[in-house]
Design a protein around this motif. Structure first.
Motif, PDB file in Angstrom:
ATOM      1  N   UNK A 176       0.836  -1.207   0.000  1.00 58.00           N
ATOM      2  CA  UNK A 176       0.000   0.000   0.000  1.00 58.00           C
ATOM      3  C   UNK A 176       0.871   1.257   0.000  1.00 58.00           C
ATOM      4  N   UNK A 177       1.894   1.274   0.839  1.00 59.37           N
ATOM      5  CA  UNK A 177       2.794   2.430   0.890  1.00 59.37           C
ATOM      6  C   UNK A 177       3.524   2.618  -0.439  1.00 59.37           C
ATOM      7  N   UNK A 178       3.924   1.503  -1.056  1.00 58.91           N
ATOM      8  CA  UNK A 178       4.620   1.586  -2.344  1.00 58.91           C
ATOM      9  C   UNK A 178       3.722   2.191  -3.410  1.00 58.91           C
ATOM     10  N   UNK A 179       2.438   1.841  -3.399  1.00 59.64           N
ATOM     11  CA  UNK A 179       1.504   2.406  -4.370  1.00 59.64           C
ATOM     12  C   UNK A 179       1.336   3.910  -4.151  1.00 59.64           C
ATOM     13  N   UNK A 180       1.251   4.315  -2.894  1.00 66.35           N
ATOM     14  CA  UNK A 180       1.098   5.749  -2.594  1.00 66.35           C
ATOM     15  C   UNK A 180       2.324   6.522  -3.065  1.00 66.35           C
ATOM     16  N   UNK A 181       3.506   6.002  -2.730  1.00 67.88           N
ATOM     17  CA  UNK A 181       4.738   6.686  -3.126  1.00 67.88           C
ATOM     18  C   UNK A 181       4.869   6.730  -4.650  1.00 67.88           C
TER      19      UNK A 181
END
Length: 250
Positions: free
Chosen positions: A73-78
């Motif tokens: 999820x964090x990778x998608x946001x970044x």
């Protein structure tokens, strides 16, 4: 997928936000890459310790899958909002570390007799591959051209489709030993995937170098480091699986 998170579109978006007194540098990006790798190592050390305190996979499963899905999820946001990289990438790295530590401990326990050094070898080969690919890039032994990028893009897309198909077949209960066991075909597939992951590092190095040369804003150091860590994590996992396949042949 140049690496998927390091691409020209992201850099073009950052050009309009350039600040001359705070520009991206290669040195700064490498420093942040090291910091993120230390976060990965810290997370991995924790979940590794949890596993070996109980020798029960269920004791570490919450950390593993929490780290995996939280990291995703964090990778998608970044990836979609590069400005968040300075704030979110350390948490991404720690989450990936939790996952890597747990799965590495499981591999280490499973192959304690047939391949007792499997984790050390996987880490060493990952680092060695990164050094070799960096040398290849710096010496321009292989130049990152548009044609090279297209080949890697096609390869990454094919691998993604392969992952999705295997996941669906696994969920349907289909036996995939022919693709994931210790046979020759499975090993060849893993070797190809490891090769693509290794050559993807050239794209990461090229993105970081060119973005720095063109004065990308300072936060792009975190974004560049994030993309490089994504590739290194993928490379490590694929090398680990390849070594496990070789061990299964013994």
């Amino acid at each position: 997928m140049n690496n998927p998170v390091l691409n020209d579109k992201v850099f073009r978006q950052s050009e309009s936000e350039r600040v001359s007194s705070a520009e991206m540098t290669v040195k700064g990006t490498m420093t942040k890459t090291l910091l993120l790798l230390l976060m990965v190592a810290a997370g991995a050390a924790y979940s590794w310790t949890v596993f070996y305190e109980s020798l029960n996979p269920s004791s570490v499963s919450a950390y593993m899958y929490g780290g995996l899905f939280g990291g995703f999820v964090l990778a998608m946001i970044v990836s979609f909002f590069p400005k968040t990289a300075p704030y979110l990438t350390p948490f991404y790295a720690a989450g990936e570390g939790l996952f890597l530590g747990g799965i590495s401990a499981m591999y280490n326990a499973a192959f304690a007799e047939t391949a007792p050094n499997i984790i050390f070898n996987a880490v060493a080969l990952t680092l060695l591959t990164a050094v070799v690919m960096f040398t290849i890039y710096r010496k321009e032994i292989i130049k990152v051209t548009d044609k090279f990028r297209k080949v890697i893009l096609i390869s990454l897309t094919t691998i993604l489709i392969y992952y999705i198909v295997c996941m669906i077949l696994n969920l349907c209960g289909v036996n995939l030993d022919i693709l994931q066991g210790g046979n020759i075909l499975s090993i060849v597939i893993s070797v190809v995937i490891v090769g693509v992951a290794a050559f993807s590092l050239l794209l990461d190095f090229d993105f970081i170098t060119k973005a720095s040369q063109m004065g990308a804003p300072k936060y792009m150091e975190w974004y560049g480091a994030f993309g490089l860590v994504v590739t290194l994590v993928w490379l490590y996992l694929e090398i680990l699986k390849l070594l496990a396949k070789f061990a299964n042949r013994n």
